[in-house]
Write a protein that holds these residues in place. Structure first.
Motif, PDB file in Angstrom:
ATOM      1  N   MET A   1      10.023 -11.858  23.960  1.00  0.00           N
ATOM      2  CA  MET A   1      10.154 -10.492  23.508  1.00  0.00           C
ATOM      3  C   MET A   1      10.947  -9.745  24.578  1.00  0.00           C
ATOM      4  O   MET A   1      10.726  -9.931  25.756  1.00  0.00           O
ATOM      5  CB  MET A   1       8.725  -9.973  23.293  1.00  0.00           C
ATOM      6  N   THR A   2      11.867  -8.926  24.168  1.00  0.00           N
ATOM      7  CA  THR A   2      12.668  -8.144  25.114  1.00  0.00           C
ATOM      8  C   THR A   2      11.863  -6.957  25.612  1.00  0.00           C
ATOM      9  O   THR A   2      10.811  -6.630  25.067  1.00  0.00           O
ATOM     10  CB  THR A   2      13.961  -7.620  24.463  1.00  0.00           C
ATOM     11  N   LEU A   3      12.362  -6.294  26.649  1.00  0.00           N
ATOM     12  CA  LEU A   3      11.660  -5.133  27.205  1.00  0.00           C
ATOM     13  C   LEU A   3      11.468  -4.059  26.148  1.00  0.00           C
ATOM     14  O   LEU A   3      10.391  -3.487  26.023  1.00  0.00           O
ATOM     15  CB  LEU A   3      12.425  -4.578  28.405  1.00  0.00           C
ATOM     16  N   GLU A   4      12.493  -3.802  25.338  1.00  0.00           N
ATOM     17  CA  GLU A   4      12.402  -2.766  24.309  1.00  0.00           C
ATOM     18  C   GLU A   4      11.361  -3.129  23.251  1.00  0.00           C
ATOM     19  O   GLU A   4      10.583  -2.289  22.824  1.00  0.00           O
ATOM     20  CB  GLU A   4      13.767  -2.532  23.649  1.00  0.00           C
ATOM     21  N   GLN A   5      11.332  -4.389  22.820  1.00  0.00           N
ATOM     22  CA  GLN A   5      10.340  -4.824  21.846  1.00  0.00           C
ATOM     23  C   GLN A   5       8.938  -4.740  22.433  1.00  0.00           C
ATOM     24  O   GLN A   5       8.005  -4.302  21.777  1.00  0.00           O
ATOM     25  CB  GLN A   5      10.608  -6.261  21.407  1.00  0.00           C
ATOM     26  N   PHE A   6       8.801  -5.160  23.676  1.00  0.00           N
ATOM     27  CA  PHE A   6       7.502  -5.147  24.345  1.00  0.00           C
ATOM     28  C   PHE A   6       6.929  -3.743  24.403  1.00  0.00           C
ATOM     29  O   PHE A   6       5.790  -3.513  24.027  1.00  0.00           O
ATOM     30  CB  PHE A   6       7.644  -5.724  25.757  1.00  0.00           C
ATOM     31  N   THR A   7       7.698  -2.788  24.866  1.00  0.00           N
ATOM     32  CA  THR A   7       7.182  -1.430  25.024  1.00  0.00           C
ATOM     33  C   THR A   7       6.910  -0.768  23.678  1.00  0.00           C
ATOM     34  O   THR A   7       5.956  -0.022  23.541  1.00  0.00           O
ATOM     35  CB  THR A   7       8.138  -0.558  25.854  1.00  0.00           C
ATOM     36  N   ARG A   8       7.719  -1.062  22.686  1.00  0.00           N
ATOM     37  CA  ARG A   8       7.506  -0.472  21.359  1.00  0.00           C
ATOM     38  C   ARG A   8       6.227  -1.028  20.733  1.00  0.00           C
ATOM     39  O   ARG A   8       5.415  -0.295  20.194  1.00  0.00           O
ATOM     40  CB  ARG A   8       8.716  -0.748  20.470  1.00  0.00           C
ATOM     41  N   GLU A   9       6.009  -2.347  20.834  1.00  0.00           N
ATOM     42  CA  GLU A   9       4.845  -2.976  20.210  1.00  0.00           C
ATOM     43  C   GLU A   9       3.558  -2.725  20.982  1.00  0.00           C
ATOM     44  O   GLU A   9       2.510  -2.560  20.399  1.00  0.00           O
ATOM     45  CB  GLU A   9       5.081  -4.486  20.080  1.00  0.00           C
ATOM     46  N   GLU A  10       3.639  -2.698  22.302  1.00  0.00           N
ATOM     47  CA  GLU A  10       2.443  -2.591  23.133  1.00  0.00           C
ATOM     48  C   GLU A  10       2.154  -1.166  23.587  1.00  0.00           C
ATOM     49  O   GLU A  10       1.101  -0.903  24.150  1.00  0.00           O
ATOM     50  CB  GLU A  10       2.569  -3.505  24.359  1.00  0.00           C
ATOM     51  N   GLY A  11       3.093  -0.229  23.402  1.00  0.00           N
ATOM     52  CA  GLY A  11       2.873   1.158  23.771  1.00  0.00           C
ATOM     53  C   GLY A  11       2.956   1.424  25.264  1.00  0.00           C
ATOM     54  O   GLY A  11       2.414   2.420  25.735  1.00  0.00           O
ATOM     55  N   GLN A  12       3.633   0.557  26.013  1.00  0.00           N
ATOM     56  CA  GLN A  12       3.773   0.745  27.452  1.00  0.00           C
ATOM     57  C   GLN A  12       4.946   1.683  27.756  1.00  0.00           C
ATOM     58  O   GLN A  12       5.882   1.774  26.995  1.00  0.00           O
ATOM     59  CB  GLN A  12       4.016  -0.594  28.153  1.00  0.00           C
ATOM     60  N   VAL A  13       4.859   2.342  28.922  1.00  0.00           N
ATOM     61  CA  VAL A  13       5.967   3.164  29.397  1.00  0.00           C
ATOM     62  C   VAL A  13       6.851   2.272  30.248  1.00  0.00           C
ATOM     63  O   VAL A  13       6.376   1.616  31.175  1.00  0.00           O
ATOM     64  CB  VAL A  13       5.456   4.357  30.228  1.00  0.00           C
ATOM     65  N   ALA A  14       8.136   2.199  29.919  1.00  0.00           N
ATOM     66  CA  ALA A  14       9.049   1.323  30.660  1.00  0.00           C
ATOM     67  C   ALA A  14      10.383   2.017  30.877  1.00  0.00           C
ATOM     68  O   ALA A  14      10.802   2.846  30.072  1.00  0.00           O
ATOM     69  CB  ALA A  14       9.269   0.025  29.893  1.00  0.00           C
ATOM     70  N   ARG A  15      11.013   1.643  31.980  1.00  0.00           N
ATOM     71  CA  ARG A  15      12.340   2.163  32.299  1.00  0.00           C
ATOM     72  C   ARG A  15      13.211   1.010  32.754  1.00  0.00           C
ATOM     73  O   ARG A  15      12.736   0.049  33.341  1.00  0.00           O
ATOM     74  CB  ARG A  15      12.273   3.199  33.431  1.00  0.00           C
ATOM     75  N   ARG A  16      14.489   1.153  32.501  1.00  0.00           N
ATOM     76  CA  ARG A  16      15.478   0.166  32.947  1.00  0.00           C
ATOM     77  C   ARG A  16      16.574   0.917  33.686  1.00  0.00           C
ATOM     78  O   ARG A  16      17.138   1.877  33.157  1.00  0.00           O
ATOM     79  CB  ARG A  16      16.052  -0.559  31.725  1.00  0.00           C
ATOM     80  N   TYR A  17      16.855   0.483  34.914  1.00  0.00           N
ATOM     81  CA  TYR A  17      17.865   1.123  35.746  1.00  0.00           C
ATOM     82  C   TYR A  17      18.986   0.133  36.003  1.00  0.00           C
ATOM     83  O   TYR A  17      18.739  -0.984  36.466  1.00  0.00           O
ATOM     84  CB  TYR A  17      17.254   1.576  37.087  1.00  0.00           C
ATOM     85  N   GLU A  18      20.211   0.516  35.678  1.00  0.00           N
ATOM     86  CA  GLU A  18      21.385  -0.333  35.856  1.00  0.00           C
ATOM     87  C   GLU A  18      22.153   0.097  37.093  1.00  0.00           C
ATOM     88  O   GLU A  18      22.466   1.277  37.246  1.00  0.00           O
ATOM     89  CB  GLU A  18      22.309  -0.230  34.640  1.00  0.00           C
ATOM     90  N   TYR A  19      22.449  -0.847  37.965  1.00  0.00           N
ATOM     91  CA  TYR A  19      23.255  -0.599  39.156  1.00  0.00           C
ATOM     92  C   TYR A  19      24.463  -1.524  39.115  1.00  0.00           C
ATOM     93  O   TYR A  19      24.565  -2.367  38.224  1.00  0.00           O
ATOM     94  CB  TYR A  19      22.425  -0.839  40.424  1.00  0.00           C
ATOM     95  N   GLU A  20      25.374  -1.376  40.060  1.00  0.00           N
ATOM     96  CA  GLU A  20      26.588  -2.181  40.079  1.00  0.00           C
ATOM     97  C   GLU A  20      26.307  -3.674  40.060  1.00  0.00           C
ATOM     98  O   GLU A  20      26.921  -4.427  39.316  1.00  0.00           O
ATOM     99  CB  GLU A  20      27.419  -1.849  41.322  1.00  0.00           C
ATOM    100  N   ASP A  21      25.393  -4.104  40.896  1.00  0.00           N
ATOM    101  CA  ASP A  21      25.148  -5.531  41.042  1.00  0.00           C
ATOM    102  C   ASP A  21      23.722  -5.955  40.717  1.00  0.00           C
ATOM    103  O   ASP A  21      23.323  -7.085  40.970  1.00  0.00           O
ATOM    104  CB  ASP A  21      25.496  -5.978  42.469  1.00  0.00           C
ATOM    105  N   SER A  22      22.940  -5.044  40.140  1.00  0.00           N
ATOM    106  CA  SER A  22      21.561  -5.396  39.822  1.00  0.00           C
ATOM    107  C   SER A  22      20.996  -4.497  38.721  1.00  0.00           C
ATOM    108  O   SER A  22      21.559  -3.464  38.392  1.00  0.00           O
ATOM    109  CB  SER A  22      20.685  -5.296  41.070  1.00  0.00           C
ATOM    110  N   THR A  23      19.872  -4.946  38.189  1.00  0.00           N
ATOM    111  CA  THR A  23      19.117  -4.196  37.200  1.00  0.00           C
ATOM    112  C   THR A  23      17.672  -4.178  37.656  1.00  0.00           C
ATOM    113  O   THR A  23      17.158  -5.188  38.143  1.00  0.00           O
ATOM    114  CB  THR A  23      19.205  -4.868  35.816  1.00  0.00           C
ATOM    115  N   VAL A  24      17.006  -3.039  37.509  1.00  0.00           N
ATOM    116  CA  VAL A  24      15.597  -2.928  37.839  1.00  0.00           C
ATOM    117  C   VAL A  24      14.865  -2.454  36.591  1.00  0.00           C
ATOM    118  O   VAL A  24      15.269  -1.471  35.968  1.00  0.00           O
ATOM    119  CB  VAL A  24      15.360  -1.943  39.005  1.00  0.00           C
TER     120      VAL A  24
END
Length: 82
Positions: free
Chosen positions: A1-24
């Motif tokens: 399950m992707t992060l978006e699917q996970f948070t939508r189905e489970e009701g969790q608060v999630a954030r994704r931060y994109e940087y030049e050479d990494s993702t958090v």
């Protein structure tokens, strides 16, 4: 399950931060889940909270995934292949 699917189905608060050479990615499970364990197996983050297990699929372009839990917040740091 992707992060978006996970948070939508489970009701969790999630954030994704994109940087030049990494993702958090950060997912807040709540402070009552502070004793969770987390591991990465074959491109999937596996989180175990008491009797529940959650799986989050990582992007195929992700390299060197680093995960940790602190105060109920899962953090996944991904280095992007350049």
């Amino acid at each position: 399950m992707t992060l978006e699917q996970f948070t939508r189905e489970e009701g969790q608060v999630a954030r994704r931060y994109e940087y030049e050479d990494s993702t958090v990615m950060a997912v807040d499970f709540g402070t009552e889940e502070a004793d969770a364990s987390v591991d990465v197996v074959d491109g999937t983050v596996i989180v175990v909270l008491a009797d529940d297990q959650y799986e989050i699929e990582l992007p195929e372009t992700a390299e060197n995934a680093h995960t940790f839990m602190k105060n109920g917040v899962l953090t996944v740091e991904l280095e992007e292949e350049l």
